[in-house]
Enzyme design. Sequence first.
Site, PDB file in Angstrom:
ATOM      1  N   LEU A 118      10.419 -20.372  -3.787  1.00 35.61           N
ATOM      2  CA  LEU A 118       9.376 -19.480  -3.207  1.00 35.61           C
ATOM      3  C   LEU A 118       8.380 -19.614  -4.216  1.00 35.61           C
ATOM      4  O   LEU A 118       8.074 -19.693  -5.339  1.00 35.61           O
ATOM      5  CB  LEU A 118      10.082 -18.137  -3.313  1.00 35.61           C
ATOM      6  CG  LEU A 118       8.957 -16.996  -2.918  1.00 35.61           C
ATOM      7  CD1 LEU A 118       8.516 -16.885  -1.781  1.00 35.61           C
ATOM      8  CD2 LEU A 118       9.652 -15.879  -3.717  1.00 35.61           C
ATOM      9  N   ARG A 137       1.801  -4.739   6.419  1.00 34.57           N
ATOM     10  CA  ARG A 137       1.298  -3.806   5.485  1.00 34.57           C
ATOM     11  C   ARG A 137       1.695  -2.308   5.442  1.00 34.57           C
ATOM     12  O   ARG A 137       2.099  -1.790   6.347  1.00 34.57           O
ATOM     13  CB  ARG A 137      -0.228  -3.591   6.014  1.00 34.57           C
ATOM     14  CG  ARG A 137      -1.067  -2.509   4.914  1.00 34.57           C
ATOM     15  CD  ARG A 137      -2.651  -2.143   5.429  1.00 34.57           C
ATOM     16  NE  ARG A 137      -3.094  -1.218   4.355  1.00 34.57           N
ATOM     17  CZ  ARG A 137      -4.162  -1.130   3.897  1.00 34.57           C
ATOM     18  NH1 ARG A 137      -5.198  -2.140   4.569  1.00 34.57           N
ATOM     19  NH2 ARG A 137      -4.637  -0.540   3.181  1.00 34.57           N
ATOM     20  N   SER A 189      -8.344  -4.320   5.010  1.00 38.32           N
ATOM     21  CA  SER A 189      -8.715  -4.131   3.671  1.00 38.32           C
ATOM     22  C   SER A 189      -9.168  -5.417   3.066  1.00 38.32           C
ATOM     23  O   SER A 189      -8.786  -5.664   1.863  1.00 38.32           O
ATOM     24  CB  SER A 189      -7.778  -3.206   2.660  1.00 38.32           C
ATOM     25  OG  SER A 189      -7.752  -1.938   3.543  1.00 38.32           O
ATOM     26  N   HIS A 227       2.816   3.105  -8.933  1.00 36.39           N
ATOM     27  CA  HIS A 227       2.595   1.841  -9.400  1.00 36.39           C
ATOM     28  C   HIS A 227       3.683   1.333 -10.151  1.00 36.39           C
ATOM     29  O   HIS A 227       4.167   0.263  -9.952  1.00 36.39           O
ATOM     30  CB  HIS A 227       1.204   1.626 -10.001  1.00 36.39           C
ATOM     31  CG  HIS A 227      -0.075   1.939  -9.231  1.00 36.39           C
ATOM     32  ND1 HIS A 227      -0.276   1.699  -8.251  1.00 36.39           N
ATOM     33  CD2 HIS A 227      -1.192   2.645  -9.907  1.00 36.39           C
ATOM     34  CE1 HIS A 227      -1.334   2.308  -7.498  1.00 36.39           C
ATOM     35  NE2 HIS A 227      -1.874   2.931  -8.413  1.00 36.39           N
ATOM     36  N   ARG A 244     -11.953   2.676  -8.173  1.00 35.70           N
ATOM     37  CA  ARG A 244     -11.276   3.602  -8.776  1.00 35.70           C
ATOM     38  C   ARG A 244     -11.426   4.261  -9.993  1.00 35.70           C
ATOM     39  O   ARG A 244     -12.133   3.578 -11.049  1.00 35.70           O
ATOM     40  CB  ARG A 244      -9.633   3.268  -8.714  1.00 35.70           C
ATOM     41  CG  ARG A 244      -9.295   2.938  -7.155  1.00 35.70           C
ATOM     42  CD  ARG A 244      -7.786   2.406  -6.990  1.00 35.70           C
ATOM     43  NE  ARG A 244      -7.673   2.390  -5.730  1.00 35.70           N
ATOM     44  CZ  ARG A 244      -6.453   2.191  -5.120  1.00 35.70           C
ATOM     45  NH1 ARG A 244      -5.421   2.477  -5.652  1.00 35.70           N
ATOM     46  NH2 ARG A 244      -6.176   2.010  -3.904  1.00 35.70           N
ATOM     47  N   TRP A 253       3.005   8.019  -2.237  1.00 38.70           N
ATOM     48  CA  TRP A 253       4.366   8.027  -2.749  1.00 38.70           C
ATOM     49  C   TRP A 253       4.547   8.875  -4.040  1.00 38.70           C
ATOM     50  O   TRP A 253       5.513   9.862  -4.095  1.00 38.70           O
ATOM     51  CB  TRP A 253       4.897   6.565  -3.048  1.00 38.70           C
ATOM     52  CG  TRP A 253       6.210   6.617  -3.577  1.00 38.70           C
ATOM     53  CD1 TRP A 253       7.615   6.294  -2.430  1.00 38.70           C
ATOM     54  CD2 TRP A 253       6.966   6.625  -4.861  1.00 38.70           C
ATOM     55  NE1 TRP A 253       8.758   6.383  -3.359  1.00 38.70           N
ATOM     56  CE2 TRP A 253       8.289   6.815  -4.466  1.00 38.70           C
ATOM     57  CE3 TRP A 253       6.431   6.957  -6.212  1.00 38.70           C
ATOM     58  CZ2 TRP A 253       9.192   6.741  -5.770  1.00 38.70           C
ATOM     59  CZ3 TRP A 253       7.439   7.025  -7.140  1.00 38.70           C
ATOM     60  CH2 TRP A 253       8.848   6.999  -6.906  1.00 38.70           C
ATOM     61  N   ASP A 306       0.831  -1.293  -0.076  1.00 37.33           N
ATOM     62  CA  ASP A 306       0.056  -0.017  -0.072  1.00 37.33           C
ATOM     63  C   ASP A 306       0.837   1.326  -0.043  1.00 37.33           C
ATOM     64  O   ASP A 306       1.894   1.309   0.372  1.00 37.33           O
ATOM     65  CB  ASP A 306      -0.975   0.101   1.140  1.00 37.33           C
ATOM     66  CG  ASP A 306      -2.162   0.949   0.982  1.00 37.33           C
ATOM     67  OD1 ASP A 306      -2.241   1.503  -0.129  1.00 37.33           O
ATOM     68  OD2 ASP A 306      -2.754   1.408   2.189  1.00 37.33           O
ATOM     69  N   GLY A 307       0.184   2.398  -0.532  1.00 46.07           N
ATOM     70  CA  GLY A 307       0.936   3.622  -0.509  1.00 46.07           C
ATOM     71  C   GLY A 307       1.610   4.229  -1.688  1.00 46.07           C
ATOM     72  O   GLY A 307       2.303   5.290  -1.768  1.00 46.07           O
ATOM     73  N   GLY A 332       0.030   5.546  -4.483  1.00 50.14           N
ATOM     74  CA  GLY A 332      -0.348   6.804  -4.974  1.00 50.14           C
ATOM     75  C   GLY A 332       0.096   7.744  -4.032  1.00 50.14           C
ATOM     76  O   GLY A 332       0.525   8.843  -4.739  1.00 50.14           O
ATOM     77  N   GLU A 355       0.874 -12.688  12.982  1.00 48.73           N
ATOM     78  CA  GLU A 355       1.470 -11.405  13.588  1.00 48.73           C
ATOM     79  C   GLU A 355       1.503 -10.349  12.539  1.00 48.73           C
ATOM     80  O   GLU A 355       1.518 -10.638  11.375  1.00 48.73           O
ATOM     81  CB  GLU A 355       2.918 -11.636  14.062  1.00 48.73           C
ATOM     82  CG  GLU A 355       2.977 -12.562  15.076  1.00 48.73           C
ATOM     83  CD  GLU A 355       2.616 -12.166  16.282  1.00 48.73           C
ATOM     84  OE1 GLU A 355       2.600 -11.030  16.706  1.00 48.73           O
ATOM     85  OE2 GLU A 355       1.988 -13.143  16.928  1.00 48.73           O
ATOM     86  N   THR A 361     -10.973  -6.577  -4.867  1.00 46.70           N
ATOM     87  CA  THR A 361     -12.188  -6.526  -5.522  1.00 46.70           C
ATOM     88  C   THR A 361     -12.671  -5.130  -5.483  1.00 46.70           C
ATOM     89  O   THR A 361     -13.260  -4.595  -6.360  1.00 46.70           O
ATOM     90  CB  THR A 361     -13.009  -7.692  -4.880  1.00 46.70           C
ATOM     91  OG1 THR A 361     -13.080  -7.288  -3.535  1.00 46.70           O
ATOM     92  CG2 THR A 361     -12.644  -8.890  -5.149  1.00 46.70           C
TER      93      THR A 361
HETATM   94  C1  IPE Z   1      -5.567  -2.509  -0.282  1.00 44.39           C
HETATM   95  O1  IPE Z   1      -5.192  -1.064  -0.132  1.00 44.39           O
HETATM   96  C2  IPE Z   1      -5.400  -3.265  -1.600  1.00 44.39           C
HETATM   97  C3  IPE Z   1      -4.072  -3.346  -1.746  1.00 44.39           C
HETATM   98  C4  IPE Z   1      -2.875  -3.068  -1.476  1.00 44.39           C
HETATM   99  C5  IPE Z   1      -4.066  -4.244  -3.159  1.00 44.39           C
HETATM  100  P1  IPE Z   1      -6.329  -0.348  -0.574  1.00 44.39           P
HETATM  101  O2  IPE Z   1      -5.480   1.218  -0.668  1.00 44.39           O
HETATM  102  O3  IPE Z   1      -7.143  -0.397  -1.654  1.00 44.39           O
HETATM  103  O4  IPE Z   1      -7.122  -0.013   0.813  1.00 44.39           O
HETATM  104  P2  IPE Z   1      -8.039   1.126   1.584  1.00 44.39           P
HETATM  105  O5  IPE Z   1      -8.979   1.545   0.645  1.00 44.39           O
HETATM  106  O6  IPE Z   1      -7.074   2.133   2.009  1.00 44.39           O
HETATM  107  O7  IPE Z   1      -8.543   0.316   2.652  1.00 44.39           O
HETATM  108  C1  IPE Z   2      -1.438   0.114  -3.306  1.00 39.69           C
HETATM  109  O1  IPE Z   2      -1.148   1.672  -3.135  1.00 39.69           O
HETATM  110  C2  IPE Z   2      -1.737  -0.381  -4.821  1.00 39.69           C
HETATM  111  C3  IPE Z   2      -3.312  -0.744  -4.957  1.00 39.69           C
HETATM  112  C4  IPE Z   2      -4.257  -0.691  -4.152  1.00 39.69           C
HETATM  113  C5  IPE Z   2      -3.542  -0.992  -6.251  1.00 39.69           C
HETATM  114  P1  IPE Z   2      -2.380   2.671  -3.312  1.00 39.69           P
HETATM  115  O2  IPE Z   2      -2.803   2.846  -4.741  1.00 39.69           O
HETATM  116  O3  IPE Z   2      -3.594   2.300  -2.600  1.00 39.69           O
HETATM  117  O4  IPE Z   2      -1.822   4.027  -2.976  1.00 39.69           O
HETATM  118  P2  IPE Z   2      -2.405   4.936  -1.819  1.00 39.69           P
HETATM  119  O5  IPE Z   2      -2.913   4.284  -0.549  1.00 39.69           O
HETATM  120  O6  IPE Z   2      -3.590   5.826  -2.219  1.00 39.69           O
HETATM  121  O7  IPE Z   2      -1.258   5.913  -1.423  1.00 39.69           O
HETATM  122 MG    MG Z   3      -4.052   2.443  -0.563  1.00 35.74          MG
END
Ligand code: IPE
Ligand code: IPE
Ligand code: MG
Length: 236
Positions: free
Chosen positions: A127, A183, A191, A33, A67, A21, A16-17, A19, A202, A62
């Site tokens: 792996l 995470r 999520s 991405h 988005r 970044w 996650d993160g 976007g 853990e 899902t």
């Molecule tokens: C969870 O992240 C899904 C993935 C990392 C692929 P999201 O960014 O979609 O989750 P929420 O919306 O912050 O809970």
């Molecule tokens: C995780 O990063 C990638 C996917 C969910 C596909 P995000 O796109 O959720 O990035 P943030 O959480 O918005 O920063």
């Molecule tokens: Mg996210």
Amino acid sequence: MKDNLIIPNHIGIIMDGNGRWAQERGLPRTMGHQHAVGTLKKLCIYMADCGVKYCSLYAFSTENFKRELSEVEFLMNLFISSFRKEFDFIKEKKVRVLFSGRREPLPEKVLEAMDELVEDTKDNKALTLNICLNYGSHAEIVDTTKKICEWYREGKIALGDITEDFIQKNLYQDLPPLDFVIRTSGELRLSNFMMYQASYAEFYFPKVYFPDFSCEEFDKAILEFNNRNRRFGGVK
Ligand code: IPE
Ligand code: IPE
Ligand code: MG
């Protein structure tokens, strides 16, 4: 990685993160991405070298179909190009790739690239990478329940066959339970990621965004795992 650390048997990574970044750098979210692919590649090679047996990666939920279409389309194309071009390390590292998630409504080209990767790596024994794409834990429980009901209706199983272990084995993939869930980005939630499998995992929530999740960050995570006292409901 320091010697004599316990490596969790099955690691889950909620990547996650991406976007944020990109946004913090004044870039479009999609660049996050794109950058995450390079991070993931290095991380997978490192995990294979460290002897990680199973890793489940949350790539697209899902709910991520909510988005903007342009971001979803960018991600679908990124999946295709990554599965075709970026997974060249897999042969050398003997990585086996599996996918978890619903095929509907993934575009045909994505499904083809996924199927190719599974076929090409099916005999690899190092792996196992379980890529969760169009994955949701709720959807998985619904789909598994339907599959099991069908088997029961056809007389293939009896009610007594349905045990906790039976359900675990008949989810999208037959994998051991998660030991450790990481995470990135500081969000403190699942999520909809592998709820059944994570019941005694853990959890670790580093603040770094996934594109910055380096091998050193992975080492820190493993060190943290080694400081946890897992009790599984017993006394220790
Ligand atoms: C969870 O992240 C899904 C993935 C990392 C692929 P999201 O960014 O979609 O989750 P929420 O919306 O912050 O809970
Ligand atoms: C995780 O990063 C990638 C996917 C969910 C596909 P995000 O796109 O959720 O990035 P943030 O959480 O918005 O920063
Ligand atoms: Mg996210």
